[in-house]
Structure formats: C-alpha cells, structure tokens
Design a protein around this motif. Sequence first.
Motif, mmCIF file in Angstrom:
data_model
loop_
_atom_site.group_PDB
_atom_site.id
_atom_site.type_symbol
_atom_site.label_atom_id
_atom_site.label_comp_id
_atom_site.label_asym_id
_atom_site.label_seq_id
_atom_site.Cartn_x
_atom_site.Cartn_y
_atom_site.Cartn_z
ATOM 1 N N PHE A 73 -32.868 16.380 -6.718
ATOM 2 C CA PHE A 73 -32.804 14.868 -6.238
ATOM 3 C C PHE A 73 -32.306 14.103 -7.369
ATOM 4 N N MET A 74 -31.491 13.333 -7.332
ATOM 5 C CA MET A 74 -30.833 12.476 -8.462
ATOM 6 C C MET A 74 -30.602 11.195 -8.056
ATOM 7 N N GLU A 75 -30.039 10.319 -8.703
ATOM 8 C CA GLU A 75 -29.875 8.867 -8.437
ATOM 9 C C GLU A 75 -29.711 8.572 -6.918
ATOM 10 N N GLU A 76 -30.402 7.613 -6.400
ATOM 11 C CA GLU A 76 -30.004 6.999 -5.280
ATOM 12 C C GLU A 76 -30.241 8.101 -4.000
ATOM 13 N N GLN A 77 -31.034 9.079 -4.172
ATOM 14 C CA GLN A 77 -31.433 9.961 -3.091
ATOM 15 C C GLN A 77 -32.933 9.697 -2.746
ATOM 16 N N ALA A 78 -33.201 9.915 -1.598
ATOM 17 C CA ALA A 78 -34.686 9.726 -1.192
ATOM 18 C C ALA A 78 -35.255 11.286 -1.028
ATOM 19 N N ILE A 79 -36.627 11.471 -1.740
ATOM 20 C CA ILE A 79 -36.988 12.807 -1.599
ATOM 21 C C ILE A 79 -38.154 12.542 -0.511
ATOM 22 N N THR A 153 -18.179 26.598 -6.350
ATOM 23 C CA THR A 153 -16.994 25.779 -6.528
ATOM 24 C C THR A 153 -17.308 24.488 -5.946
ATOM 25 N N SER A 154 -17.815 24.633 -4.894
ATOM 26 C CA SER A 154 -18.244 23.239 -4.124
ATOM 27 C C SER A 154 -19.110 22.295 -4.568
ATOM 28 N N VAL A 155 -20.200 22.940 -5.465
ATOM 29 C CA VAL A 155 -21.051 22.341 -6.089
ATOM 30 C C VAL A 155 -20.588 21.729 -7.242
ATOM 31 N N LEU A 156 -19.395 22.385 -7.959
ATOM 32 C CA LEU A 156 -18.654 21.824 -8.816
ATOM 33 C C LEU A 156 -18.047 20.645 -8.686
ATOM 34 N N ARG A 157 -17.540 20.659 -7.516
ATOM 35 C CA ARG A 157 -16.805 19.497 -7.006
ATOM 36 C C ARG A 157 -17.728 18.165 -6.561
ATOM 37 N N LYS A 158 -18.512 18.698 -5.721
ATOM 38 C CA LYS A 158 -19.419 17.494 -5.312
ATOM 39 C C LYS A 158 -20.623 16.978 -6.074
ATOM 40 N N HIS A 161 -21.998 16.615 -12.005
ATOM 41 C CA HIS A 161 -22.927 16.238 -13.094
ATOM 42 C C HIS A 161 -24.061 17.352 -13.195
ATOM 43 N N LEU A 162 -24.541 17.699 -12.107
ATOM 44 C CA LEU A 162 -25.470 18.764 -11.806
ATOM 45 C C LEU A 162 -25.594 19.944 -12.755
ATOM 46 N N ILE A 163 -24.313 20.613 -12.706
ATOM 47 C CA ILE A 163 -24.379 21.599 -13.961
ATOM 48 C C ILE A 163 -24.515 21.705 -15.446
#
Lengths: 193, 193
Positions: A73-79, A153-158, A161-163
């Motif tokens: 969970f990153m900025e602007e996300q609810a946990i 590849t989907s995570v890379l695209r969406k 920053h995560l990586i």
Amino acid sequence: MNILLKYMSDFTLLSEEEQRAISESLRIDEYKKGKCLLRQGEVSAIKCYFVLKGCVRQFFIDESGKEVTSNFFMEEQAIPIINEQTQRDVSKYSFVCVEDCLLVVGDADSEKTMYHNYPQLETMVRKMMEINLDEMQEQYREFINSTPEERYTSVLRKRPHLIDRIPQHQLASYLGITPESLSRIKKRMKKTN
Amino acid sequence: MNILLKYMSDFTLLSEEEQRAISESLRIDEYKKGKCLLRQGEVSAIKCYFVLKGCVRQFFIDESGKEVTSNFFMEEQAIPIINEQTQRDVSKYSFVCVEDCLLVVGDADSEKTMYHNYPQLETMVRKMMEINLDEMQEQYREFINSTPEERYTSVLRKRPHLIDRIPQHQLASYLGITPESLSRIKKRMKKTN
DNA sequence: ACTTTTCATTGACTTATGTTAATTCTTTGA
DNA sequence: TCAAAGAATTAACATAAGTCAATGAAAAGT
C-alpha cells in the motif's frame, strides 16, 4: 495534508470547513521503516489506515512457514485491517512499514461517532470501498489470466515505482512466484529486447 | 424474500417495518437461464444485483479472444456492476445467468433516494462492501499462494455446489487453467485416493 | 574496514502446465 | 431417434516454473 483534502473533495460534497474539521479530528501518526503495525495472530483495535506517505507491506506466513506478500500500500491507498465480521478475530496478516510512513489511523471506536457527525463521510468511505473492490477484482482477473512473466510486466507498467522501493524476493512472492523464477524472467526479458 | 430480510437483520438495526418497506420498494426480477444481464462493452444503468436464487457468471473476452471466467455469484451474494468511477465507462465484463435466477436489481438512479430515505441502508451497503473486499482479498491471497491443484481442492471445499452447477471448462477458466489441465488434476486425485 | 548475514543470480534436474490434435462421451435439436 | 455440435478426456511434446544447491553481490552490524 493536501493529499487527504484532495481525496475528500474528490469523493464528497463537504464544505472546506467541514473537511478541515474532519482532518483535524483524525489521528495521524508517523512510523519508522520496519515498524510493525499489526502482527498476524493478534487482535486489532485499528480499523484501517490511509497512506499519506510511505509504503506498507501486507503479508502472512502460510502453513508451511513460507512468507507470502499479498499487497503493498502506497500513497493515497486505504489499508483495510478489520471489518464488522473480522473485528473479533485475530488478524490473518501482518502489516509492516517498508519505508518511513505517515498514516491516517482509523480506529474502530471513533468510526461511528465520525459517521454520526459527518454522514457524508460514510458515503465517502462506501465509495472508496466500491472502488477498492473494483481494483481488487481487476487485479484478480489479470492475475488469473496471466503467466508470471505477464504479471511482472503488468506490475512494471502499473506500479513502476514499486520495483525501486521493495526488495526482489518480496516482489516475487507478491507475484506468486519464487525469487529464482523472477530472476530468470528478468534475464529472459533483457535478451528479447 | 426471507433471505433478504435475514441479510438485512444481520447487517442493520432497522425495524421489521422498515425492512418490509425497503423490501417492497426494491425491484426484484426473474431471469431465465442463459439471459445476459450485461454485455462486455456496453454501458449499464444497473448498479448491482443481489442473488436470491440461481447463479450468475461473470466473464470477459481477453485480447486474444479467449473467454475468461472471473466469478460465479450464487445465493446471498452481491454482484457489483458499476461504481462512481466506472458508471460512465463501458463494462469490462459480461454477466450471464447460468441458471434461472431471482435477483434484486439495484439501479443507479434510485440508489441516492433509497439512502436518503433509509440512511441505515447505506451503512448496510458499506459493511457489505467491506466484507466483499475482505473475501476478495482472501480469495486472491489463496490464489497467489496455490498451485492449480490446490486451487481446485479449495473450491471443492469452499463451494461444493459449484462443481455440480457449472460446466467444467468454465470452472477451469475460473481456476486460471485449461480444461485439459483440470481433467488431468481430477485424474491424478482419483489415483491418490 | 572487515566480517557476517541476507539477498540475488545461476545451473541442473524434475514436474506440471500449455498446446495441438485425436477420441470418446454428452447434450441438443431437427 | 438419430445426427450434429459441444464438452470432456487422453496422448505427445515443448516450455517454464519449482526445488535444491552453489556462487556472487549487497547490506548490515561490529
């Protein structure tokens, strides 16, 4: 705080004053990298968090003792931590700060009061839940219909920053594969380019 | 109708009269097996359904033309169709009745009015959303951390009726595998017993 | 600065899945 | 009732993921 006010004005018709009043009655805490917000097997008094800054990892230890990351969970996300059904149960997940974090803390006690004072807040939360659910569904459908490589590849695209923000083996378990396999996927993709 | 009243009393503090009043202002429709509720690529005026009886399949056609089943909704389950964000978009999914169905139909227009007349209804819906989200998360986490075979046994355990009510190839795509693979899994499991 | 631990990569091998194609079984409709 | 279409099963082969083990790189702690 801007991020919160922006969020509220996107989802409600609250006046600026009301928004400010709400902001001020919210509990906002800082946590250091590595801080554990909730441990698997414990009962929580916290209902949810909202990430203003930083990154929180959700994971669990399965029957075989393997650690499985189910979300970041990153900025602007609810946990979502607990709900009406699960509030008496012990948590199935652990939540740990992967970075220094600034979080809105939603505790179960003040929830009702807040909704009572600001009925529009419940509307906002309902809409947030609807959107969360939709995203989750989207994520699920994509996961089902993808190979591990496509998932990567989907995570890379969406979430580009995560990586950069998390270690490989956590990303691997988030993708449902082994670190070795992730390593090979990256290798394979470099060659094809 | 009992199923609906039961659901309401589980999630709200509404009086019986209010519950009856709500029930009566709801639109409840019957649909024949094979009826398409919404087609992928179309815009919907319906916000959601709630299954009183029957089974609805949610699926989509991916880029390569393959049909992928993402969910089956049965008795006492809510089917989210659109939300605030997606109401102007065309649907990513098709929804088709796998059996004769009895459904509560929630249209977007009457939603606000209903919430206004019965504020507790919004609370109920919010809680439903929270629980839905939780279940979805649970399903996702299990999917990530399982082999196809484990996924199959998990469905057998959690939704034993499902296997009798839908064709194999749809179950296979719901599990994210090919029909051939599902066939082999079943064969393998028979031997082991 | 150096040691120790943790993490990432690589290799060898096994196994399950995807793919394609053929066959059997079931359902549907004329 | 029988023919045709659709589903499920089986087989053969290629491929990619899991596992185990070893090595190389990075991070952490002293």
